[in-house]
Design a protein around this motif. Sequence first.
Motif, PDB file in Angstrom:
ATOM      1  N   THR A   1       1.000  -1.215   0.249  1.00 20.59           N
ATOM      2  CA  THR A   1      -0.052   0.118  -0.034  1.00 20.59           C
ATOM      3  C   THR A   1       0.800   1.429  -0.444  1.00 20.59           C
ATOM      4  O   THR A   1       0.597   2.688  -0.165  1.00 20.59           O
ATOM      5  CB  THR A   1      -0.791  -0.154   1.328  1.00 20.59           C
ATOM      6  N   ASP A   2       2.485   1.055   0.063  1.00 18.96           N
ATOM      7  CA  ASP A   2       2.747   2.409   0.385  1.00 18.96           C
ATOM      8  C   ASP A   2       4.643   2.221  -0.034  1.00 18.96           C
ATOM      9  O   ASP A   2       4.954   1.149   0.255  1.00 18.96           O
ATOM     10  CB  ASP A   2       3.123   2.718   1.927  1.00 18.96           C
ATOM     11  N   MET A   3       5.201   2.448  -1.483  1.00 23.75           N
ATOM     12  CA  MET A   3       6.683   2.659  -1.477  1.00 23.75           C
ATOM     13  C   MET A   3       7.671   2.666  -0.540  1.00 23.75           C
ATOM     14  O   MET A   3       8.506   2.336  -0.562  1.00 23.75           O
ATOM     15  CB  MET A   3       6.677   2.110  -2.701  1.00 23.75           C
ATOM     16  N   LYS A   4       7.293   3.319   0.346  1.00 27.85           N
ATOM     17  CA  LYS A   4       7.992   4.198   1.439  1.00 27.85           C
ATOM     18  C   LYS A   4       8.437   2.229   2.311  1.00 27.85           C
ATOM     19  O   LYS A   4       9.274   2.410   3.068  1.00 27.85           O
ATOM     20  CB  LYS A   4       7.502   5.149   2.223  1.00 27.85           C
ATOM     21  N   THR A   5       7.254   1.908   2.315  1.00 29.77           N
ATOM     22  CA  THR A   5       7.612   0.421   2.893  1.00 29.77           C
ATOM     23  C   THR A   5       8.167  -0.895   2.034  1.00 29.77           C
ATOM     24  O   THR A   5       8.136  -2.258   2.711  1.00 29.77           O
ATOM     25  CB  THR A   5       5.938  -0.732   4.047  1.00 29.77           C
ATOM     26  N   PHE A   6       8.849  -0.385   1.001  1.00 24.81           N
ATOM     27  CA  PHE A   6       9.365  -1.746  -0.216  1.00 24.81           C
ATOM     28  C   PHE A   6      10.845  -2.460   0.923  1.00 24.81           C
ATOM     29  O   PHE A   6      10.616  -3.451   0.316  1.00 24.81           O
ATOM     30  CB  PHE A   6      10.128  -1.173  -0.826  1.00 24.81           C
ATOM     31  N   GLY A   7      10.974  -1.556   1.314  1.00 23.46           N
ATOM     32  CA  GLY A   7      12.993  -1.931   1.421  1.00 23.46           C
ATOM     33  C   GLY A   7      12.390  -2.955   2.694  1.00 23.46           C
ATOM     34  O   GLY A   7      12.923  -4.084   2.848  1.00 23.46           O
ATOM     35  N   GLU A   8      11.288  -2.086   3.605  1.00 21.61           N
ATOM     36  CA  GLU A   8      11.344  -3.487   4.985  1.00 21.61           C
ATOM     37  C   GLU A   8      10.543  -4.617   4.357  1.00 21.61           C
ATOM     38  O   GLU A   8      10.649  -5.862   4.936  1.00 21.61           O
ATOM     39  CB  GLU A   8      10.010  -2.894   5.870  1.00 21.61           C
ATOM     40  N   MET A   9       9.585  -5.163   3.812  1.00 28.31           N
ATOM     41  CA  MET A   9       9.188  -6.013   2.711  1.00 28.31           C
ATOM     42  C   MET A   9      10.218  -7.202   1.665  1.00 28.31           C
ATOM     43  O   MET A   9       9.626  -8.131   2.687  1.00 28.31           O
ATOM     44  CB  MET A   9       8.437  -5.879   1.725  1.00 28.31           C
ATOM     45  N   ASN A  10      11.194  -6.112   1.116  1.00 20.41           N
ATOM     46  CA  ASN A  10      11.947  -6.471   0.985  1.00 20.41           C
ATOM     47  C   ASN A  10      13.351  -7.434   2.210  1.00 20.41           C
ATOM     48  O   ASN A  10      13.438  -9.035   1.640  1.00 20.41           O
ATOM     49  CB  ASN A  10      12.907  -5.634   0.209  1.00 20.41           C
ATOM     50  N   ALA A  11      12.609  -6.665   2.752  1.00 25.37           N
ATOM     51  CA  ALA A  11      13.794  -7.734   3.564  1.00 25.37           C
ATOM     52  C   ALA A  11      13.106  -8.906   4.655  1.00 25.37           C
ATOM     53  O   ALA A  11      14.181 -10.017   4.673  1.00 25.37           O
ATOM     54  CB  ALA A  11      14.300  -6.420   5.304  1.00 25.37           C
TER      55      ALA A  11
ATOM     56  N   VAL B   1       4.468  -3.354  -6.741  1.00 26.97           N
ATOM     57  CA  VAL B   1       3.123  -2.785  -7.114  1.00 26.97           C
ATOM     58  C   VAL B   1       2.639  -1.757  -6.188  1.00 26.97           C
ATOM     59  O   VAL B   1       2.074  -2.911  -4.864  1.00 26.97           O
ATOM     60  CB  VAL B   1       1.967  -3.200  -7.971  1.00 26.97           C
ATOM     61  N   GLU B   2       2.186  -1.029  -5.810  1.00 26.43           N
ATOM     62  CA  GLU B   2       1.519   0.354  -4.473  1.00 26.43           C
ATOM     63  C   GLU B   2       0.255   0.081  -5.851  1.00 26.43           C
ATOM     64  O   GLU B   2      -0.141   0.519  -6.537  1.00 26.43           O
ATOM     65  CB  GLU B   2       2.146   0.933  -4.765  1.00 26.43           C
ATOM     66  N   ALA B   3       0.004  -0.483  -4.433  1.00 25.75           N
ATOM     67  CA  ALA B   3      -2.078  -0.167  -4.299  1.00 25.75           C
ATOM     68  C   ALA B   3      -2.561  -0.159  -3.548  1.00 25.75           C
ATOM     69  O   ALA B   3      -2.205  -0.593  -2.404  1.00 25.75           O
ATOM     70  CB  ALA B   3      -2.085  -1.823  -5.254  1.00 25.75           C
ATOM     71  N   LYS B   4      -3.993   0.123  -3.090  1.00 23.67           N
ATOM     72  CA  LYS B   4      -5.216   0.164  -2.140  1.00 23.67           C
ATOM     73  C   LYS B   4      -5.523  -1.589  -2.546  1.00 23.67           C
ATOM     74  O   LYS B   4      -5.455  -1.814  -3.201  1.00 23.67           O
ATOM     75  CB  LYS B   4      -5.996   1.008  -2.510  1.00 23.67           C
ATOM     76  N   LEU B   5      -5.454  -2.042  -1.058  1.00 25.43           N
ATOM     77  CA  LEU B   5      -5.986  -2.966  -1.447  1.00 25.43           C
ATOM     78  C   LEU B   5      -7.549  -2.880  -0.138  1.00 25.43           C
ATOM     79  O   LEU B   5      -7.712  -2.512  -0.272  1.00 25.43           O
ATOM     80  CB  LEU B   5      -4.792  -4.132   0.085  1.00 25.43           C
ATOM     81  N   ALA B   6      -7.713  -4.877  -0.579  1.00 24.49           N
ATOM     82  CA  ALA B   6      -9.347  -4.866   0.221  1.00 24.49           C
ATOM     83  C   ALA B   6     -10.000  -4.529   0.775  1.00 24.49           C
ATOM     84  O   ALA B   6     -10.756  -4.052   1.518  1.00 24.49           O
ATOM     85  CB  ALA B   6     -10.023  -6.095  -0.405  1.00 24.49           C
ATOM     86  N   ALA B   7      -8.996  -4.511   2.642  1.00 25.21           N
ATOM     87  CA  ALA B   7      -9.344  -3.734   3.370  1.00 25.21           C
ATOM     88  C   ALA B   7      -8.132  -2.395   3.881  1.00 25.21           C
ATOM     89  O   ALA B   7      -7.192  -3.260   3.680  1.00 25.21           O
ATOM     90  CB  ALA B   7      -9.556  -4.794   4.442  1.00 25.21           C
ATOM     91  N   PRO B   8      -8.429  -1.879   4.625  1.00 29.11           N
ATOM     92  CA  PRO B   8      -7.446  -0.992   5.212  1.00 29.11           C
ATOM     93  C   PRO B   8      -6.319  -1.971   5.995  1.00 29.11           C
ATOM     94  O   PRO B   8      -5.097  -1.386   6.022  1.00 29.11           O
ATOM     95  CB  PRO B   8      -8.245  -0.055   5.565  1.00 29.11           C
ATOM     96  N   GLN B   9      -7.111  -2.798   7.088  1.00 29.19           N
ATOM     97  CA  GLN B   9      -5.980  -3.680   7.554  1.00 29.19           C
ATOM     98  C   GLN B   9      -4.939  -4.195   7.178  1.00 29.19           C
ATOM     99  O   GLN B   9      -3.596  -5.148   7.443  1.00 29.19           O
ATOM    100  CB  GLN B   9      -6.454  -4.326   8.766  1.00 29.19           C
ATOM    101  N   TYR B  10      -4.771  -4.433   5.512  1.00 32.09           N
ATOM    102  CA  TYR B  10      -3.562  -5.262   5.075  1.00 32.09           C
ATOM    103  C   TYR B  10      -2.499  -4.472   4.360  1.00 32.09           C
ATOM    104  O   TYR B  10      -3.665  -3.317   3.574  1.00 32.09           O
ATOM    105  CB  TYR B  10      -4.505  -5.915   3.863  1.00 32.09           C
TER     106      TYR B  10
END
Length: 116
Positions: free
Chosen positions: A70-80, A97-106
């Motif tokens: 949902t936010d490319m700023k978290t790309f490094g965190e996810m990649n780790a 890909v940065e995208a809105k997901l089905a629910a805000p908790q995801y």
Amino acid sequence: MSIQRFEAGPRMSQVVVHGNTVYLAGVVANKAAGESVTKQTQDILATIDGHLAKAGTDKSKLLSATIYITDMKTFGEMNAVWDAWVSPGNTPARATVEAKLAAPQYTVEIMVVAAK
């Protein structure tokens, strides 16, 4: 060629096997929903491991992965988390890909295709 479906529901199946190819639906963090990107990614990858095992394969046979965050700023965190999990020498073709997901908790969703 036969088609096998695992965890099939009225809208979608979590896992579909056709021949020697395994397709997973997008996986979100059920246990870690609402938590950090790190925890959600860890939860998702554990679920993917389980789905692949049901289909008779594992992460060393990944062909492709599509990651939605949902936010490319978290790309490094996810990649780790991804880098610690993915099978060395067997990395799949991948897109993030940065995208809105089905629910805000995801904040992360991952979809993979693997060989059997």
